[in-house]
Motif scaffolding. Structure first.
Motif, short mmCIF file in Angstrom:
data_model
loop_
_atom_site.label_atom_id
_atom_site.label_comp_id
_atom_site.label_asym_id
_atom_site.label_seq_id
_atom_site.Cartn_x
_atom_site.Cartn_y
_atom_site.Cartn_z
N VAL A 130 0.18 -0.98 0.03
CA VAL A 130 -0.01 -0.22 0.12
C VAL A 130 0.65 1.27 -0.47
O VAL A 130 1.60 1.09 1.05
N VAL A 131 0.42 1.77 -0.59
CA VAL A 131 1.90 3.68 -0.90
C VAL A 131 0.98 4.34 -0.34
O VAL A 131 -0.92 4.94 -1.62
N ASP A 132 1.02 5.54 0.26
CA ASP A 132 -0.04 6.97 0.35
C ASP A 132 0.74 7.80 -0.80
O ASP A 132 1.42 8.33 -0.44
N GLU A 133 -0.20 8.31 -1.65
CA GLU A 133 0.87 9.00 -2.59
C GLU A 133 0.15 10.56 -2.67
O GLU A 133 0.10 11.21 -3.65
N ARG A 144 2.29 -3.52 -9.41
CA ARG A 144 2.92 -3.99 -7.91
C ARG A 144 1.99 -3.30 -6.79
O ARG A 144 2.75 -4.53 -5.68
N VAL A 145 1.97 -2.32 -7.20
CA VAL A 145 1.04 -2.02 -5.93
C VAL A 145 -0.07 -2.12 -5.42
O VAL A 145 -1.41 -1.89 -6.38
N ALA A 146 -0.42 -2.85 -4.81
CA ALA A 146 -1.93 -3.67 -4.77
C ALA A 146 -3.02 -2.15 -4.67
O ALA A 146 -4.17 -2.48 -4.85
N PHE A 147 -2.70 -1.21 -3.75
CA PHE A 147 -3.41 -0.09 -3.55
C PHE A 147 -3.21 1.15 -3.31
O PHE A 147 -1.84 1.38 -2.75
N ARG A 148 -3.14 2.29 -4.03
CA ARG A 148 -2.87 3.55 -3.56
C ARG A 148 -3.70 4.69 -2.83
O ARG A 148 -4.50 4.47 -4.10
N ILE A 169 -8.93 6.14 -3.61
CA ILE A 169 -7.85 4.72 -3.22
C ILE A 169 -8.23 4.50 -4.56
O ILE A 169 -8.77 3.82 -5.26
N THR A 170 -6.68 3.22 -5.36
CA THR A 170 -7.23 2.14 -6.53
C THR A 170 -7.48 1.43 -5.86
O THR A 170 -6.68 0.98 -4.72
N CYS A 171 -7.69 0.68 -6.91
CA CYS A 171 -7.90 -0.50 -6.02
C CYS A 171 -8.68 -1.58 -7.86
O CYS A 171 -9.00 -0.84 -8.65
#
Length: 429
Positions: free
Chosen positions: A211-214, A237-241, A256-258
């Motif tokens: 999980v990456v906070d952008e 490769r990043v499940a959620f942003r 949230i991207t998902c």
């Protein structure tokens, strides 16, 4: 006899609070206001005048007053008012909020996405929805407080790893097992940048959810401002942003991207999604217009990046330890709150207003002034910041800051390592 509706403030009824509440309030005024701040307030310095440089806003691209955004919001507000005040779980069909969710997800090169009331709600709701008391949650020590709060709301125990230390992260995962890894792409306190590629590899190797906070890279980094994950090609490769849209997007929302099937699950599982009202119509239209502005703001992004790089170089040459900043966020870490008040006053008396960060936003005795740069700063204004920071070094006792001593120790270690390498090369030559 006084009319009950015309009583003075002093006559207002005051509830009696129990000791467990009053003791906490009294401790704040005693320990922080009186003893630490000597009766003043660390957050309340001078009032900026018209010529002051405001470096406390997260409006990195300087678009909060953009006419296209204002016009779109005003038109929708006049036409729709505040719309239907209800939770977003009731929305379906062809509506502006759902349309914007899809547009923003496409912009970020994601399969789907969810619009939230704030970045804080996005982070707390997401972690609550993917972790439980049995889930190890690995979190960078510098990660945003909303991620830590998400861990608490999930009932999980946080497993911290040293800031940007990928070796320590992997050690923790080997010890505790498969779980969730939480980081910021750009860390809001110091402006340092996450080692995303390396951490993505670690997550893949151990089956962890990444999980990456952008919040502080969406809009400012990547093609068209799509963020650092897109810039590095890590979308798969990043499940959620997650992101706060109160930064470069200059609004009030979170995202949230998902995966597409996660979108509905989140809306019916996350407490912030279920129990908070949806965004208002004029907020949605404003965000939609903002996305269009951001997509055509390459010059603003380039200007912001070059200004920040130049100022970071100057401040480093002046002896300031910038704690690894590689972004538009630059932190001057004075250490104690008393020293930070001295720094604040020195800057503000010369027309520079940053943001004070202290506990609980920082570790104890690591308080700082954060300078948030924006795209509209001129060369002369950037030069003024550097000149002021040069002139106040003695006044703020820069040489006595713990961060300065750490920088000196680090430089000494680097010199010693180079000397050892040179000695080794001389022996083998």
């Amino acid at each position: 006899m006084k009319n009950a509706f015309n009583r003075s403030t002093q006559d207002h009824a005051r509830p009696t609070l129990p000791d467990f509440v009053t003791s906490r309030v009294e401790r704040y005024y005693r320990e922080r206001v009186q003893e630490t701040w000597e009766g003043g307030h660390i957050m309340r310095g001078l009032i900026p005048d018209a010529d002051a440089l405001h470096l406390s806003s997260n409006d990195y691209l300087a678009i909060a007053r953009h006419p296209d955004i204002i016009a779109s919001m005003a038109k929708t507000l006049l036409e729709s008012g505040n719309g239907l005040l209800m939770s977003a779980i009731f929305l379906h069909g062809d509506c502006p909020l759902l349309q914007f969710e899809n547009r923003l997800a496409t912009f970020m090169n994601a399969e789907s996405g969810v619009l939230c009331q704030s970045g804080y709600a996005a982070n707390t709701g997401l972690i609550q929805s993917i972790a439980s008391a049995q889930t190890p949650v690995y979190v960078d020590m510098m990660a945003h407080m909303s991620l830590w709060e998400g861990i608490r709301s999930a009932g999980a125990a946080p497993i911290a790893f040293r800031h940007n230390d990928v070796v320590h992260l992997e050690q923790q995962i080997r010890r505790y097992g498969q779980g969730v890894v939480l980081v910021d792409s750009v860390y809001s306190t110091t402006g340092s940048v996450c080692r995303l590629v390396e951490i993505a590899g670690i997550c893949e190797a151990h089956g962890c959810v990444f999980v990456v906070d952008e919040s502080h890279s969406l809009g400012t980094h990547g093609p068209g401002g799509a963020g650092m994950v897109v810039e590095l090609g890590l979308e798969s490769r990043v499940a959620f942003r997650t992101a706060s849209l109160a930064k470069a997007f200059a609004g009030r929302a979170g995202f949230i991207t998902c995966p597409v099937d996660f979108q509905e699950y989140f809306k019916f599982e996350s407490n912030p999604a279920i129990f908070s009202s949806t965004l208002l119509p004029h907020e949605i239209s404003g965000l939609d217009a903002t996305l269009s502005v951001i997509q055509r703001s390459d010059q603003r992004r380039a200007r912001l990046a070059s200004s920040a790089a130049w100022l970071r170089q100057r401040l480093t040459e002046l002896g300031y330890n910038l704690n690894g900043s590689e972004s538009q966020i630059i932190a001057l870490e004075a250490g104690t709150e008393q020293r930070t008040i001295v720094l604040r006053d020195a800057l503000e008396s010369r027309g520079i207003f940053g943001s004070v960060f202290c506990a609980p936003a920082t570790a104890r005795n690591r308080a700082l002034i954060r300078l948030s740069l924006h795209a509209d700063l001129s060369d002369a204004q950037i030069e003024k910041i550097a000149s002021v920071c040069r002139d106040i070094r003695t006044e703020v006792e820069l040489d006595k800051w713990p961060s300065t001593r750490r920088l000196g120790d680090e430089l000494s270690s680097r010199r010693r390592r180079r000397e050892l390498v040179d000695e080794k090369n001389a022996v083998t030559a």
